[in-house]
Design a protein around this motif. Structure first.
Motif, PDB file in Angstrom:
ATOM      1  N   GLY A 164       0.825  -1.193   0.000  1.00 51.79           N
ATOM      2  CA  GLY A 164       0.000   0.000   0.000  1.00 51.79           C
ATOM      3  C   GLY A 164       0.857   1.239   0.000  1.00 51.79           C
ATOM      4  N   VAL A 165       0.251   2.331   0.462  1.00 51.19           N
ATOM      5  CA  VAL A 165       0.949   3.616   0.429  1.00 51.19           C
ATOM      6  C   VAL A 165       0.643   4.391   1.703  1.00 51.19           C
ATOM      7  N   MET A 166       1.692   5.017   2.260  1.00 50.64           N
ATOM      8  CA  MET A 166       1.517   5.969   3.348  1.00 50.64           C
ATOM      9  C   MET A 166       1.376   7.326   2.657  1.00 50.64           C
ATOM     10  N   HIS A 167       0.152   7.840   2.617  1.00 54.75           N
ATOM     11  CA  HIS A 167      -0.086   9.008   1.783  1.00 54.75           C
ATOM     12  C   HIS A 167       0.201  10.307   2.550  1.00 54.75           C
ATOM     13  N   CYS A 168       0.502  11.361   1.786  1.00 55.70           N
ATOM     14  CA  CYS A 168       0.770  12.690   2.346  1.00 55.70           C
ATOM     15  C   CYS A 168       1.721  12.578   3.535  1.00 55.70           C
ATOM     16  N   PHE A 169       2.840  11.946   3.289  1.00 60.79           N
ATOM     17  CA  PHE A 169       3.739  11.574   4.385  1.00 60.79           C
ATOM     18  C   PHE A 169       4.389  12.801   5.015  1.00 60.79           C
ATOM     19  N   THR A 170       4.319  12.863   6.368  1.00 59.55           N
ATOM     20  CA  THR A 170       4.988  13.962   7.089  1.00 59.55           C
ATOM     21  C   THR A 170       5.703  13.436   8.332  1.00 59.55           C
ATOM     22  N   GLU A 171       5.858  12.113   8.424  1.00 62.61           N
ATOM     23  CA  GLU A 171       6.471  11.536   9.622  1.00 62.61           C
ATOM     24  C   GLU A 171       7.991  11.444   9.441  1.00 62.61           C
ATOM     25  N   SER A 172       8.647  10.779  10.386  1.00 62.44           N
ATOM     26  CA  SER A 172      10.111  10.715  10.376  1.00 62.44           C
ATOM     27  C   SER A 172      10.632   9.681   9.370  1.00 62.44           C
ATOM     28  N   LEU A 173      11.940   9.757   9.135  1.00 64.99           N
ATOM     29  CA  LEU A 173      12.596   8.783   8.260  1.00 64.99           C
ATOM     30  C   LEU A 173      12.446   7.376   8.837  1.00 64.99           C
ATOM     31  N   ASP A 174      12.526   7.261  10.161  1.00 63.47           N
ATOM     32  CA  ASP A 174      12.393   5.952  10.797  1.00 63.47           C
ATOM     33  C   ASP A 174      11.007   5.343  10.507  1.00 63.47           C
ATOM     34  N   VAL A 175       9.970   6.151  10.597  1.00 60.03           N
ATOM     35  CA  VAL A 175       8.615   5.656  10.303  1.00 60.03           C
ATOM     36  C   VAL A 175       8.523   5.249   8.831  1.00 60.03           C
ATOM     37  N   ALA A 176       9.115   6.057   7.959  1.00 61.29           N
ATOM     38  CA  ALA A 176       9.108   5.720   6.523  1.00 61.29           C
ATOM     39  C   ALA A 176       9.771   4.362   6.307  1.00 61.29           C
ATOM     40  N   ARG A 177      10.891   4.148   6.965  1.00 60.91           N
ATOM     41  CA  ARG A 177      11.614   2.883   6.769  1.00 60.91           C
ATOM     42  C   ARG A 177      10.813   1.697   7.289  1.00 60.91           C
ATOM     43  N   ARG A 178      10.101   1.886   8.397  1.00 61.39           N
ATOM     44  CA  ARG A 178       9.258   0.798   8.924  1.00 61.39           C
ATOM     45  C   ARG A 178       8.138   0.458   7.946  1.00 61.39           C
ATOM     46  N   ALA A 179       7.587   1.472   7.319  1.00 61.44           N
ATOM     47  CA  ALA A 179       6.525   1.231   6.331  1.00 61.44           C
ATOM     48  C   ALA A 179       7.100   0.540   5.090  1.00 61.44           C
ATOM     49  N   ILE A 180       8.274   0.975   4.676  1.00 60.98           N
ATOM     50  CA  ILE A 180       8.903   0.376   3.486  1.00 60.98           C
ATOM     51  C   ILE A 180       9.235  -1.101   3.756  1.00 60.98           C
ATOM     52  N   GLU A 181       9.590  -1.406   4.996  1.00 60.75           N
ATOM     53  CA  GLU A 181       9.833  -2.814   5.379  1.00 60.75           C
ATOM     54  C   GLU A 181       8.609  -3.679   5.111  1.00 60.75           C
ATOM     55  N   LEU A 182       7.424  -3.069   5.215  1.00 62.26           N
ATOM     56  CA  LEU A 182       6.178  -3.800   4.953  1.00 62.26           C
ATOM     57  C   LEU A 182       5.775  -3.669   3.481  1.00 62.26           C
ATOM     58  N   ASN A 183       6.726  -3.205   2.654  1.00 59.43           N
ATOM     59  CA  ASN A 183       6.503  -3.004   1.215  1.00 59.43           C
ATOM     60  C   ASN A 183       5.491  -1.913   0.911  1.00 59.43           C
ATOM     61  N   PHE A 184       5.418  -0.939   1.788  1.00 61.53           N
ATOM     62  CA  PHE A 184       4.587   0.221   1.510  1.00 61.53           C
ATOM     63  C   PHE A 184       5.410   1.295   0.792  1.00 61.53           C
ATOM     64  N   TYR A 185       4.733   2.046  -0.061  1.00 63.73           N
ATOM     65  CA  TYR A 185       5.334   3.217  -0.690  1.00 63.73           C
ATOM     66  C   TYR A 185       5.077   4.436   0.196  1.00 63.73           C
ATOM     67  N   ILE A 186       5.893   5.455  -0.007  1.00 63.06           N
ATOM     68  CA  ILE A 186       5.761   6.715   0.713  1.00 63.06           C
ATOM     69  C   ILE A 186       5.333   7.759  -0.316  1.00 63.06           C
ATOM     70  N   SER A 187       4.172   8.375  -0.101  1.00 63.27           N
ATOM     71  CA  SER A 187       3.686   9.348  -1.077  1.00 63.27           C
ATOM     72  C   SER A 187       3.935  10.769  -0.582  1.00 63.27           C
ATOM     73  N   ILE A 188       4.514  11.558  -1.476  1.00 63.55           N
ATOM     74  CA  ILE A 188       4.936  12.922  -1.150  1.00 63.55           C
ATOM     75  C   ILE A 188       3.938  13.912  -1.746  1.00 63.55           C
ATOM     76  N   SER A 189       3.473  14.821  -0.904  1.00 64.66           N
ATOM     77  CA  SER A 189       2.487  15.820  -1.337  1.00 64.66           C
ATOM     78  C   SER A 189       3.166  17.180  -1.527  1.00 64.66           C
ATOM     79  N   GLY A 190       2.351  18.190  -1.832  1.00 63.35           N
ATOM     80  CA  GLY A 190       2.843  19.555  -2.021  1.00 63.35           C
ATOM     81  C   GLY A 190       3.505  20.149  -0.793  1.00 63.35           C
TER      82      GLY A 190
END
Ligand SMILES: [Zn+2]
Ligand SMILES: [Zn+2]
Length: 270
Positions: A164-190
């Protein structure tokens, strides 16, 4: 994530998350679509926020070949019919419904006992596992619980679930990496274009392009130079431009790679 060539989509942009069914955008649909075409924004995913508005989301996806849709109930919508797993599964049974969400946790906007939010999130993860359609997750000031519930409910491909995707991501790099470990994408907004978004800019610099999607979340969060004005899918180009600048790669590379990521996550016609 696949590494085939992406020559088919050079210079195309995809808005992975918008709310163009909201009245202020729906009223201008011909103009919205024309500006998408002008800016080579070839696809947009119109994201559902509650069940009463779902028919307007589905109608857009049925009317326009390059508009896709999701089904779900947003964590900020408190007084709205609660979905069941069976209901989400049934509503998702449509070729243009390519995702479950948006769902997740938001401890920033709402306070008090938010157990209902966590239960609603679990319902969506179960529907995603059952339909095999990816999750669109909204998380704000709730990252520890978000990741914990994702793991408990088996979101992510490592656990027999779906990516899946963590949308409109504004959390930390550590949170992003934990999501990516679960094969999630990180979506970047404006938000990434805002001067005060230094932390998010650093996260984008640290993450591989292979993990990124881009979005507008329109009508909210218009990127610079439209900040404060209504947002729309055509402006996703400005998100791509800032990502390219931050990562010091050509804009075409960001366009190609994020489009390829979108096609690899979602069941969408190119
Ligand atoms: Zn959201
Ligand atoms: Zn949204």
């Amino acid at each position: 994530m696949p590494t085939n060539t992406f020559a088919y989509n050079i210079g195309m942009y995809i808005d992975s998350h918008c709310h163009i069914n909201f009245p202020e955008l729906a009223a201008r649909m011909p103009e919205i679509l024309a500006k998408m075409a002008e800016n080579k924004v070839t696809h947009a995913l119109c994201v559902s926020v509650d069940l009463p508005e779902f028919p307007s989301v589905l109608a857009l996806a049925e009317q326009y070949p390059h508009i896709y849709a999701s089904v779900g109930v947003h964590p900020d919508y408190e007084d709205t019919p609660e979905p069941t797993v069976a209901q989400l599964v049934e509503l998702a049974d449509h070729p243009k419904i390519i995702a479950i969400g948006e769902t997740g946790l938001d401890y920033y906007r709402l306070e008090g006992d938010l157990e209902w939010q966590r239960e609603r999130f679990r319902t969506h993860i179960r529907a995603s596992r059952e339909t095999r359609k990816p999750l669109i997750i909204h998380t704000r000031s709730a990252s520890a619980d978000t990741i914990r519930i994702m793991r408990e409910e088996g979101a992510g491909t490592d656990q027999g679930g779906v990516a899946g995707v963590m949308h409109c991501f504004t959390e930390s790099l550590d949170v992003a990496r934990r999501a990516i470990e679960l094969n999630f994408y990180i979506s970047i907004s404006g938000i990434v274009t805002f001067k005060n978004a230094q932390a998010l800019k650093a996260v984008v610099q640290a993450l591989p392009l292979e993990a990124l999607l881009i979005e507008t979340d329109s009508p909210y969060l218009a990127p610079v130079p439209f900040r404060g004005k209504p947002n729309e899918p055509a402006y996703v180009r400005h998100v791509a431009e800032e990502v390219a600048r931050l990562k010091d790669v050509p804009l075409s590379v960001v366009a190609e790679r994020t489009a390829a990521n979108f096609f690899s996550l979602f069941d969408v016609q190119k």
